[in-house]
Write an enzyme that holds these catalytic residues in place. Structure first.
Site, PDB file in Angstrom:
ATOM      1  N   ASP A  49       0.858  -1.178   0.000  1.00 15.13           N
ATOM      2  CA  ASP A  49       0.000   0.000   0.000  1.00 15.13           C
ATOM      3  C   ASP A  49       0.900   1.235   0.000  1.00 15.13           C
ATOM      4  OD1 ASP A  49      -1.754   2.073   0.486  1.00 15.13           O
ATOM      5  OD2 ASP A  49      -2.919   0.982   2.007  1.00 15.13           O
ATOM      6  N   HIS A  50       0.924   1.954  -1.130  1.00 16.88           N
ATOM      7  CA  HIS A  50       1.838   3.088  -1.264  1.00 16.88           C
ATOM      8  C   HIS A  50       1.442   4.272  -0.376  1.00 16.88           C
ATOM      9  CE1 HIS A  50       5.237   4.971  -2.922  1.00 16.88           C
ATOM     10  NE2 HIS A  50       5.131   4.570  -4.176  1.00 16.88           N
TER      11      HIS A  50
END
Length: 460
Positions: free
Chosen positions: A432-433
């Site tokens: 999850d950036h």
């Protein structure tokens, strides 16, 4: 004076806000005699198969739901006729059709306590207990009243809902109740060391940003009568997986990285462990070394073990877990399940091997509980068992990272300037950036790869 009385059992909420279940198999028929805690029916929820025990003793009256039927929580599923005191009124156990606890007839001695159902006034307790208050009966009967998003927030924050004082108008736990109860740290320090200390979680405030756009549900497919095609309803595990994957894919910006690994020393270690008397009764595979590698690497890069938590009015937080509940994606006859091993960071190699073996066997038998699928912090998916080299897996909701182990096969590999056959695999991961940047995810995957290349690093 004793007289026959008909009691109704409604489908209870068997775990964390589930709203419906499918009747898989009735274990009783009308006219059968049942005792308290005898299994009445096997149901399938979105997460597990569950056997529902009887809260009453008596004779089975009517089965109100057919096998294969999907029933909403609070819907009556069976009646049982019991001989009771004439002064007692018929009871309904489970949950009302409005999603609130059904009130059983009170009895000074209390009822027979069943996991998930609380007490019923029709059956006398084997041990006398004090009469519970109304709120205690609500809690013991169907659990804490809270909406699914609030339950997810509590899980992500490590809050036991039963310990939270509800302030909602209908007695439900609100978001503010959970946040007020949670112990939150104000500052996160990215410490590059496996030593975590006593703090299990901390939250990082995140600047508000617009909420992601809601996605519409796809239209249902209608069968056209062509015998070459088959249409079936989406329910149970498949429905839960579809919902979770859509939620994750369209809310968490996924970034994937991967690297090839010379896993020859891992294969040598697996061979030695298999011949060791300490592991004689335990199944050992490269997944054991992979699991240890992921736990070790997560301690060195804690943000891969974190979670993004949306708040109100666009606010958000990042919850960093100082423990590893290691999820293992398992393909089962019922579909994809992701049970997790609690506190894997505290386990020895033998304990972790035993936990992996138990997890896989339980999943294959379809007996994975709802609790075993909740609270995960990071997941491993072993796509190598299907002959795949690499992939870009979708993150399990509530987590920030998932790691994929590819198949391990002999390939030509350059060693000391010479091409030699080596056991080679690919380690890939999606992250999850919003939670972790490229340097962190790359460092994490590199750490996992370094353990597979040289498992002796675990001894440091």
């Amino acid at each position: 004076m004793s007289t026959p009385a008909e009691s109704t059992f409604v489908l209870p909420d068997v775990g964390e806000g589930l709203t419906e279940a499918e009747i898989v198999q009735w274990r009783v028929a009308p006219g059968d005699t049942v005792a308290v805690n005898d299994v009445l029916v096997e149901i399938e929820t979105a997460k597990s198969l569950v056997e529902l025990p009887s809260p009453f003793a008596g004779t089975v009256g009517t089965l109100l739901a057919a096998e294969g039927e999907t029933v909403s929580v609070g819907h009556a599923i069976i009646t049982i006729v019991a001989v009771v005191d004439a002064a007692a009124s018929p009871a309904t156990i489970g949950q009302s059709e409005h999603g609130e606890p059904a009130t059983p007839a009170e009895d000074e001695g209390g009822g027979a306590v069943l996991v998930g159902y609380g007490t019923g006034g029709q059956v006398k307790s084997r041990r006398r207990k004090p009469v519970a208050s109304a709120q205690e009966r609500v809690t013991s009967s169907v659990g804490v009243v809270a909406k699914p998003p609030i339950r997810k927030l509590a899980r992500d924050l490590g809050v036991e809902l039963a310990a939270v004082t509800p302030t909602g108008a209908a007695g439900e736990v609100t978001r503010d109740d959970v946040l007020r109860h949670a112990s939150q740290a104000s500052v996160f320090r990215n410490i590059e060391t496996p030593e975590w200390g006593d703090v299990r979680e901390e939250s990082i405030p995140v600047s508000p940003r617009p909420a992601p756009a809601r996605t519409t549900e796809p239209e249902r497919t209608v069968a056209n009568g062509d015998e070459r095609e088959e249409t079936f309803a989406v329910k149970g595990v498949r429905k839960a997986v579809a919902s979770g994957m859509v939620q994750s894919a369209y809310s968490a910006p996924h970034v994937s990285v991967w690297t090839d690994v010379d896993a020859s020393r891992t294969m040598e270690l697996v061979k030695r462990l298999k011949s060791s008397t300490d592991f004689a009764d335990i199944k050992v595979s490269p997944m054991l070394i992979m699991a240890r590698a992921v736990v070790w690497a997560a301690q060195r890069t804690p943000m891969v073990n974190a979670a993004w938590v949306d708040g109100e009015n666009g606010a958000a937080e990042i919850t960093v877990r100082r423990y590893v509940n290691l999820g293992i994606a398992a393909a089962t006859p019922r579909g994809l399940l992701v049970p997790n091993i609690k506190d894997a960071q505290d386990m020895s190699m033998r304990e972790l091997a035993r936990a992996l073996e138990k997890l896989v066997l339980t999943a294959r038998e379809g007996k994975t509980s709802v609790a075993d699928q909740q609270g995960g912090t990071i997941t491993i998916t072993n796509i190598g068992v299907f002959g795949m080299d690499a992939g870009t897996p979708i993150i399990n909701p509530g987590e920030a990272g998932i790691v994929a182990l590819g198949t391990i096969r002999q390939k030509p590999w350059v060693v000391d300037g010479e091409v030699r056959p080596r056991w080679v695999t690919t380690v890939a991961g999606s992250f999850d950036h919003r939670v972790i940047d490229g340097d962190g995810m790359s460092r994490f995957i590199a750490d996992v790869a370094s353990i597979l290349e040289e498992p002796a690093l675990l001894l440091d």
